[in-house]
Design a protein around this motif. Structure first.
Motif, mmCIF file in Angstrom:
data_model
loop_
_atom_site.group_PDB
_atom_site.id
_atom_site.type_symbol
_atom_site.label_atom_id
_atom_site.label_comp_id
_atom_site.label_asym_id
_atom_site.label_seq_id
_atom_site.Cartn_x
_atom_site.Cartn_y
_atom_site.Cartn_z
ATOM 1 N N ASP A 69 1.148 -1.805 0.111
ATOM 2 C CA ASP A 69 -0.157 -0.288 -0.094
ATOM 3 C C ASP A 69 1.132 1.285 0.532
ATOM 4 O O ASP A 69 0.414 1.761 -0.151
ATOM 5 C CB ASP A 69 -0.831 0.229 1.550
ATOM 6 C CG ASP A 69 -1.833 -0.804 0.892
ATOM 7 O OD1 ASP A 69 -1.613 -1.777 0.265
ATOM 8 O OD2 ASP A 69 -2.404 -0.955 2.202
ATOM 9 N N PHE A 423 1.395 6.849 3.445
ATOM 10 C CA PHE A 423 0.209 5.426 2.907
ATOM 11 C C PHE A 423 -0.338 7.066 3.452
ATOM 12 O O PHE A 423 -0.440 7.596 3.639
ATOM 13 C CB PHE A 423 0.946 4.716 4.231
ATOM 14 C CG PHE A 423 1.687 3.588 4.224
ATOM 15 C CD1 PHE A 423 1.635 2.866 3.724
ATOM 16 C CD2 PHE A 423 2.799 3.817 5.331
ATOM 17 C CE1 PHE A 423 2.263 1.237 2.813
ATOM 18 C CE2 PHE A 423 3.566 2.863 5.169
ATOM 19 C CZ PHE A 423 3.803 1.977 4.071
ATOM 20 N N ASN A 587 -0.373 -0.479 10.290
ATOM 21 C CA ASN A 587 -0.525 -0.476 8.708
ATOM 22 C C ASN A 587 0.600 -1.944 8.469
ATOM 23 O O ASN A 587 0.968 -2.748 7.352
ATOM 24 C CB ASN A 587 -0.980 -0.443 7.833
ATOM 25 C CG ASN A 587 0.190 0.885 7.487
ATOM 26 O OD1 ASN A 587 0.788 1.112 8.001
ATOM 27 N ND2 ASN A 587 0.687 1.111 6.119
#
Length: 695
Positions: A69, A423, A587
């Motif tokens: 991501d 991100f 994350n």
């Protein structure tokens, strides 16, 4: 751009760097690179404070760098703010539009533009280096960076003279260590190694913390005081030192200021009085005072958790008085350490160039009250309404208090927001442009620390991924597009690394080893010489008195004292989950697997009284909002106190919130800092109020 190009090498090689994260340990890193790709990040065994060891988080740094991501192209918003809908654009188009928008606002009033940043990187170049030059030249509003440590920093300044203390390596020789407001097993693993060395020599370890943390589990004693009562405990310890004459009268006479006044105040704080305030046994206070007063090589490792309450600055002041009372500073293994960052000869003026303000004096906005600031209209007192925010090295929607207001502010259609990020965070979802940033493996930087006293250099190990650019490169490019021709905007990152210390630190040593130790005293205050105006440890501060404040440290009850509200009877603190650091690693899949969902630790008695079982979905609420998460019924929480472990991205929560939905924008006594741990709530099973929850 940087002067030294990065070329992929066919043979494996290693690159020295530095951990960029908000941790006192600031480790020296070794990155192994194969075919231009970082394959391993490990601690540098040649750096004494690091000793080859990394925390779990940073040992997974390649997982973060190569995360699927990761943002690798500039993005422009296409949907409503908060929707996370973006399209890719080129750098030229993005920078042209951003520069045009900022220039138009600055033409009206540059103070309508606000930078928002903190410690996403602790580096001096990628932090507030080129960025500070840009915003100073622009004349933007200044940001008061208070969100973590400023209450404690001011407490130290008014007592010891600055962010100074004993050298961390000497804790290994201490005979008594008070680990106060700190959980080093999760937040300072290298200090914990030193504490264990001391313990093997026979030292006693005492953990002072409302939560029975992982560190408390391993200490000889845990004192589970109520949040915000640390100053009361410190004053009661002083009471016992006085009444039992466990004092170093010679040190007090030669090297302190205001003893007569402090003695009078301390005598008001009997162990019984403090025990009632702190929610602990008076016998614990008496025993701790005896241990402190009769152990010459006694040391305190203080950390920032205990200063996130109304009286946080005063609490640090009170605790910082204790080593001088017993003469612990005479010994290199005695004294106190909260932060060592004031012991660096950093040339911040050369890096940040405040002279570019050219006589202008922009207003200052407190980052801890960003919710109110973004919603404030223009007024003579406030100044112009904030029209643009440039966010870098931070995620304010997740980390700032009273986040319902923060969301409302960033959702304004008339607010232009640029986010420089790795991100698509909660804050990035509300941006007009998101610009992809390099990670620590991809740029130059130079670092101080607040846990040891070495300087560290970070070399780029790999080329920037995709179209990512360093923070400094972004601000350098914006300066060019806005017509800033000052020579300092041509400085590349390596040049700025050299400027950080001038000739006060050997740059040749940094280039060769990746770190350079400073020459500092073994026992810095053995003979006084505190960096205060008087040269003494100032129990009484004339500087505070001149401001109309109490010159002595005192216990100040919380804004929201435990037991003061029948509607919200539980105190909530929000320490970090073990595998997260602020919102940075949330994350990373392997780390989130260990902290799989937002949790609230609650004592079995408090859970039973509310019909809450372990693992149940609960509603945590107060007058500022509500947050749903899962209960963990555990004796890590004392009765009457719950722990909302953080800091999760809001969008990963059960209802798009996190614990900061509940915290307030009130501020501390000193340092204008947030009171994250000064927060009353109640908890109910979520099922019982399902109709009241957002869809």
């Amino acid at each position: 751009m940087d002067t030294i190009p990065i070329a992929a090498a066919p043979a494996p090689h290693q690159v020295r760097g530095a951990c960029p994260h908000d941790c006192p340990d600031t480790c020296s890193l070794i990155t192994t690179v194969e075919d231009g790709r970082a394959v391993r990040v490990q601690g540098n065994p040649e750096h004494p404070p690091t000793a080859g060891v990394l925390c779990t988080k940073v040992s997974r740094y390649t997982e973060r760098t190569y995360h699927p991501d990761r943002l690798l192209t500039p993005l422009r918003r296409t949907g409503p703010k908060g929707s996370g809908q973006f399209e890719s654009v080129g750098w030229d188009e993005a920078l042209h539009d951003i520069a045009a928008r900022l220039s138009a606002i600055a033409a009206r009033n540059a103070e309508a533009i606000l930078p928002y940043s903190y410690a996403g990187t602790m580096g001096l170049v990628q932090g507030e280096g080129m960025a500070a030059r840009f915003f100073h030249r622009l004349g933007a509003s200044l940001l008061d960076r208070t969100i973590c440590a400023s209450a404690g920093a001011e407490g130290l300044m008014y007592t010891l003279g600055g962010k100074v203390g004993m050298r961390v390596e000497h804790f290994a020789e201490s005979d008594l260590i008070l680990i106060w407001g700190s959980n080093p097993i999760t937040s300072s693993v290298h200090f914990w190694r030193l504490a264990q060395q001391a313990r093997r020599r026979g030292a006693r370890l005492v953990c002072i913390d409302p939560r029975r943390s992982e560190t408390a589990d391993k200490c000889d004693e845990h004192i589970a005081l109520l949040p915000g009562t640390d100053a009361a405990l410190a004053l009661a310890l002083m009471h016992e030192l006085v009444t039992n004459d466990w004092l170093d009268h010679d040190y007090i006479e030669r090297h302190t200021l205001g003893w007569a006044q402090l003695r009078e105040r301390a005598l008001q704080w009997t162990p019984d009085r403090a025990a009632a305030v702190c929610g602990i046994e008076a016998a614990q206070i008496r025993a701790l005072a005896r241990a402190w007063g009769t152990t010459p090589r006694a040391a305190i490792r203080l950390n920032y958790g205990m200063q996130r309450v109304r009286g946080g600055g005063n609490a640090v002041r009170a605790i910082a008085c204790l080593p001088a009372l017993t003469g612990a500073w005479r010994h290199r293994a005695g004294g106190l350490l909260l932060s060592s960052s004031g012991q660096y000869p950093t040339d911040r003026a050369a890096l940040q160039r405040p002279d570019l303000l050219a006589g202008r004096r922009p207003r200052t906005i407190n980052m801890s009250t960003i919710g109110d600031a973004l919603l404030a209209p223009a007024s003579p007192d406030f100044g112009p309404r904030i029209e643009a925010v440039v966010v870098y090295n931070s995620n304010p929607l997740a980390v700032a208090p009273e986040s319902g207001k923060v969301v409302e502010g960033f959702a304004r259609d008339d607010l232009f927001t640029v986010v420089i990020e790795h991100f698509q965070t909660d804050t990035a979802d509300f941006a007009d442009y998101v610009l992809p940033a390099t990670t620590q493996l991809e740029h130059w930087d130079i670092h101080t620390t607040y846990g040891h006293t070495d300087v560290l250099l970070n070399r780029p190990a790999i080329a920037p991924m995709g179209q990512a650019r360093s923070n400094s490169a972004v601000f350098r490019a914006l300066a060019a597009r806005m017509g800033f021709t000052d020579a300092c905007f041509a400085d590349d990152d390596l040049a700025m690394c050299r400027q950080a210390f001038g000739d006060r630190v050997s740059f040749d040593r940094l280039m060769a080893d990746g770190f350079a130790a400073q020459t500092l005293p073994e026992a810095p205050f053995a003979h006084g010489n505190f960096p205060t105006p008087s040269g003494r440890c100032e129990f009484f501060s004339e500087r505070l008195a001149r401001q109309g404040l109490d010159g002595l440290p005192d216990h100040l009850p919380n804004h929201e004292p435990w037991g003061s509200s029948a509607e919200h009877p539980l105190a909530m603190i929000s320490p970090p989950a073990r595998n997260f650091m602020n919102s940075t690693f949330v994350n990373v899949a392997s780390l989130r697997a260990a902290d799989d969902r937002p949790r609230l630790e609650i004592h079995p008695d408090d859970a039973a009284a509310r019909g809450i079982g372990d693992g149940a979905l609960v509603r945590v609420f107060n007058s500022r909002g509500e947050h749903r998460c899962h209960a963990e019924v555990t004796t890590r929480a004392r009765r009457g106190v719950v722990h909302g472990l953080g800091i999760w991205w809001r969008k990963l929560g059960a209802d798009g919130t996190n614990v900061n939905q509940l915290t307030s924008q009130r501020l501390t006594d000193l340092g204008r800092a947030p009171v994250f741990y000064d927060c009353l709530v109640d908890v109910q099973p979520a099922a019982a109020t399902a109709q009241a929850l957002p869809a």
